[in-house]
Design a protein around this motif. Structure first.
Motif, PDB file in Angstrom:
ATOM      1  N   LEU A 260      -6.238  -0.935 -12.839  1.00  0.00           N
ATOM      2  CA  LEU A 260      -7.274  -0.211 -13.570  1.00  0.00           C
ATOM      3  C   LEU A 260      -7.312   1.249 -13.136  1.00  0.00           C
ATOM      4  N   SER A 261      -7.253   1.483 -11.827  1.00  0.00           N
ATOM      5  CA  SER A 261      -7.305   2.856 -11.306  1.00  0.00           C
ATOM      6  C   SER A 261      -6.067   3.639 -11.706  1.00  0.00           C
ATOM      7  N   PHE A 262      -4.900   3.070 -11.439  1.00  0.00           N
ATOM      8  CA  PHE A 262      -3.648   3.750 -11.747  1.00  0.00           C
ATOM      9  C   PHE A 262      -3.458   3.894 -13.249  1.00  0.00           C
ATOM     10  N   GLY A 263      -3.735   2.828 -13.995  1.00  0.00           N
ATOM     11  CA  GLY A 263      -3.543   2.863 -15.444  1.00  0.00           C
ATOM     12  C   GLY A 263      -4.425   3.889 -16.120  1.00  0.00           C
ATOM     13  N   THR A 264      -5.670   4.007 -15.651  1.00  0.00           N
ATOM     14  CA  THR A 264      -6.589   4.986 -16.227  1.00  0.00           C
ATOM     15  C   THR A 264      -6.098   6.415 -15.976  1.00  0.00           C
ATOM     16  N   ALA A 265      -5.708   6.694 -14.728  1.00  0.00           N
ATOM     17  CA  ALA A 265      -5.228   8.042 -14.386  1.00  0.00           C
ATOM     18  C   ALA A 265      -3.952   8.378 -15.142  1.00  0.00           C
ATOM     19  N   GLN A 266      -3.033   7.419 -15.207  1.00  0.00           N
ATOM     20  CA  GLN A 266      -1.756   7.672 -15.881  1.00  0.00           C
ATOM     21  C   GLN A 266      -1.953   7.849 -17.387  1.00  0.00           C
ATOM     22  N   THR A 267      -2.810   7.028 -17.980  1.00  0.00           N
ATOM     23  CA  THR A 267      -3.067   7.140 -19.418  1.00  0.00           C
ATOM     24  C   THR A 267      -3.704   8.483 -19.752  1.00  0.00           C
ATOM     25  N   TYR A 268      -4.645   8.933 -18.906  1.00  0.00           N
ATOM     26  CA  TYR A 268      -5.287  10.218 -19.167  1.00  0.00           C
ATOM     27  C   TYR A 268      -4.294  11.364 -19.021  1.00  0.00           C
TER      28      TYR A 268
ATOM     29  N   TYR B 167      -8.024  -9.615  -7.297  1.00  0.00           N
ATOM     30  CA  TYR B 167      -8.943  -8.479  -7.384  1.00  0.00           C
ATOM     31  C   TYR B 167      -8.245  -7.182  -6.995  1.00  0.00           C
ATOM     32  N   GLN B 168      -7.391  -7.234  -5.983  1.00  0.00           N
ATOM     33  CA  GLN B 168      -6.639  -6.041  -5.592  1.00  0.00           C
ATOM     34  C   GLN B 168      -5.718  -5.612  -6.720  1.00  0.00           C
ATOM     35  N   PHE B 169      -5.031  -6.571  -7.311  1.00  0.00           N
ATOM     36  CA  PHE B 169      -4.125  -6.300  -8.421  1.00  0.00           C
ATOM     37  C   PHE B 169      -4.870  -5.651  -9.583  1.00  0.00           C
ATOM     38  N   LEU B 170      -6.031  -6.205  -9.905  1.00  0.00           N
ATOM     39  CA  LEU B 170      -6.833  -5.687 -11.020  1.00  0.00           C
ATOM     40  C   LEU B 170      -7.361  -4.289 -10.726  1.00  0.00           C
ATOM     41  N   LEU B 171      -7.897  -4.074  -9.524  1.00  0.00           N
ATOM     42  CA  LEU B 171      -8.450  -2.760  -9.165  1.00  0.00           C
ATOM     43  C   LEU B 171      -7.375  -1.685  -9.178  1.00  0.00           C
ATOM     44  N   PHE B 172      -6.210  -2.011  -8.628  1.00  0.00           N
ATOM     45  CA  PHE B 172      -5.143  -1.012  -8.597  1.00  0.00           C
ATOM     46  C   PHE B 172      -4.706  -0.635 -10.006  1.00  0.00           C
TER      47      PHE B 172
ATOM     48  N   ALA C 163      -9.262   9.983  -5.514  1.00  0.00           N
ATOM     49  CA  ALA C 163      -8.111   9.430  -4.793  1.00  0.00           C
ATOM     50  C   ALA C 163      -8.555   8.698  -3.533  1.00  0.00           C
ATOM     51  N   ALA C 164      -9.516   9.267  -2.801  1.00  0.00           N
ATOM     52  CA  ALA C 164     -10.014   8.636  -1.573  1.00  0.00           C
ATOM     53  C   ALA C 164     -10.695   7.307  -1.872  1.00  0.00           C
ATOM     54  N   LEU C 165     -11.497   7.284  -2.947  1.00  0.00           N
ATOM     55  CA  LEU C 165     -12.206   6.059  -3.313  1.00  0.00           C
ATOM     56  C   LEU C 165     -11.240   4.965  -3.738  1.00  0.00           C
ATOM     57  N   THR C 166     -10.298   5.315  -4.603  1.00  0.00           N
ATOM     58  CA  THR C 166      -9.360   4.309  -5.086  1.00  0.00           C
ATOM     59  C   THR C 166      -8.421   3.832  -3.984  1.00  0.00           C
TER      60      THR C 166
ATOM     61  N   ALA D  95       0.828  -1.209   0.000  1.00  0.00           N
ATOM     62  CA  ALA D  95       0.000   0.000   0.000  1.00  0.00           C
ATOM     63  C   ALA D  95       0.857   1.251   0.000  1.00  0.00           C
ATOM     64  N   LEU D  96       2.004   1.221   0.684  1.00  0.00           N
ATOM     65  CA  LEU D  96       2.909   2.372   0.704  1.00  0.00           C
ATOM     66  C   LEU D  96       3.474   2.666  -0.678  1.00  0.00           C
ATOM     67  N   ASP D  97       3.522   1.662  -1.528  1.00  0.00           N
ATOM     68  CA  ASP D  97       3.999   1.831  -2.900  1.00  0.00           C
ATOM     69  C   ASP D  97       2.873   2.275  -3.826  1.00  0.00           C
ATOM     70  N   GLU D  98       1.747   1.596  -3.756  1.00  0.00           N
ATOM     71  CA  GLU D  98       0.701   1.780  -4.757  1.00  0.00           C
ATOM     72  C   GLU D  98      -0.138   3.031  -4.536  1.00  0.00           C
ATOM     73  N   VAL D  99      -0.444   3.360  -3.289  1.00  0.00           N
ATOM     74  CA  VAL D  99      -1.266   4.543  -3.028  1.00  0.00           C
ATOM     75  C   VAL D  99      -0.576   5.824  -3.520  1.00  0.00           C
ATOM     76  N   PRO D 100       0.725   6.047  -3.222  1.00  0.00           N
ATOM     77  CA  PRO D 100       1.387   7.232  -3.787  1.00  0.00           C
ATOM     78  C   PRO D 100       1.443   7.226  -5.314  1.00  0.00           C
ATOM     79  N   MET D 101       1.479   6.034  -5.920  1.00  0.00           N
ATOM     80  CA  MET D 101       1.452   5.966  -7.386  1.00  0.00           C
ATOM     81  C   MET D 101       0.158   6.555  -7.925  1.00  0.00           C
ATOM     82  N   LEU D 102      -0.957   6.240  -7.263  1.00  0.00           N
ATOM     83  CA  LEU D 102      -2.247   6.815  -7.669  1.00  0.00           C
ATOM     84  C   LEU D 102      -2.240   8.331  -7.524  1.00  0.00           C
ATOM     85  N   TYR D 103      -1.719   8.806  -6.396  1.00  0.00           N
ATOM     86  CA  TYR D 103      -1.695  10.247  -6.156  1.00  0.00           C
ATOM     87  C   TYR D 103      -0.801  10.959  -7.162  1.00  0.00           C
ATOM     88  N   SER D 104       0.337  10.355  -7.488  1.00  0.00           N
ATOM     89  CA  SER D 104       1.246  10.954  -8.454  1.00  0.00           C
ATOM     90  C   SER D 104       0.598  11.060  -9.832  1.00  0.00           C
TER      91      SER D 104
END
Length: 321
Positions: free
Chosen positions: A190-198, A183-188, A169-172, A129-138
């Motif tokens: 999808l969330s990170f990939g969508t934000a980064q692609t956009y 499921y965790q792998f897929l959700l992360f 960010a709070a939801l993801t 979580a310490l790795d993936e959550v900041p990735m979403l925020y970034s």
């Protein structure tokens, strides 16, 4: 009336059995789809006892665990994670005059690097979580920068956009920390990939606009270099994830004598790529605020690019963050 009870009862039992069969069939295919990506490896050192215990993260990458030292689960992945922290720190230090949004993006990249060190060093759920959550925020921070720069948003619109991205960010964050396994792998992703692609899409649109105006623009070729690193990094990530059995000599199917450590190269190349991509929006922002020709691309140690403001018309401190 009693003569009509039996046929409906048999019909309902038949329908119920059919539904159960369909549900079981769908679940089987869903599980097969998720299991196509092998998330847990059986590669562990036969010499060193794991200091951090059994793996509890939802994914274990293509590196023999605790091979180098009993205190670090994935040694090369851990060391290479520092590249992200260093690049994020460079971005903030080399651009002290930049607006808050850029410092948030750069410092969130630092957090990604440090979180990645914790994750690959331990392979525990809490450190993942310490790795993936900041990735979403970034990714969301860079998306905010790209959207704002491309569309020249007003202050109320920027505040609305910031609120929407904060809620996202709070939801993801909840989704990627509440679920486990595939499921965790897929959700992360999808969330990170969508934000980064956009975010990348917004940057590409800015790049195309600048290239049409001046193909020899310094920001243009810096962006192209970043894009090359970005896609090379993605290729390394896919190879490590999907072809581990063929590149790691720990498997009998391996075709290489040594593990190329593709995930470690992903860390290094994605750090270089994202930093170069971010410079485009920073360059564009300077010219938006101070006029065309006020941004200059210079280099530290002849290899590290950064944006310098030349003869600004007014201070950055006077602008909205």
């Amino acid at each position: 009336m009693t003569g009509f009870k039996s046929p409906p009862s048999r019909l309902m039992r038949h329908v119920h059995a059919t539904i159960l069969k369909i549900d079981s069939h769908d679940k089987y295919h869903q599980d097969c789809l998720l299991s196509m990506v092998q998330l847990q490896r059986s590669l562990a050192s036969i010499v060193n006892e794991p200091f951090w215990g059994q793996v509890t993260s939802s994914v274990d990458w293509c590196e023999i665990n605790y091979e180098v030292t009993p205190y670090v689960a994935e040694f090369f992945n851990t060391i290479s994670s520092l590249a992200m922290a260093i690049v994020g720190l460079w971005g903030s230090v080399l651009h002290p005059w930049a607006e808050t949004r850029f410092h948030v993006a750069f410092l969130s990249t630092v957090a990604v690097g440090l979180g990645s060190v914790a994750f690959h060093g331990t392979l525990q759920k809490f450190s993942q979580a310490l790795d993936e959550v900041p990735m979403l925020y970034s990714a969301l921070a860079f998306a905010y920068i790209g959207i704002n720069q491309r569309y020249k948003l007003s202050r109320p619109t920027r505040m609305l956009l910031g609120s929407i991205l904060t809620l996202h960010a709070a939801l993801t964050t909840y989704l990627v920390t509440a679920f486990e396994g595939h499921y965790q792998f897929l959700l992360f992703h999808l969330s990170f990939g969508t934000a980064q692609t956009y975010a990348l899409y917004q940057m590409v649109q800015i790049y195309r606009r600048r290239k049409r105006r001046n193909a020899k623009d310094n920001a243009v070729w810096i962006f192209e270099r970043g894009l090359l690193c970005y896609f090379a990094a993605f290729g390394c990530w896919l190879t490590d994830m999907l072809l581990c059995e063929y590149v790691n000599p720990g498997y009998p199917e391996a075709m290489l004598p040594l593990n190329p450590q593709f995930h470690a190269w992903w860390h290094i190349l994605i750090s270089m790529g994202l930093y170069n991509l971010a410079l485009l929006t920073l360059y564009e922002r300077v010219e938006t605020l101070h006029g065309q020709g006020t941004a200059r691309m210079e280099f530290t140690f002849y290899i590290i690019p950064y944006v310098r403001v030349s003869k600004p018309k007014k201070s950055y401190d006077t602008f909205d963050k």
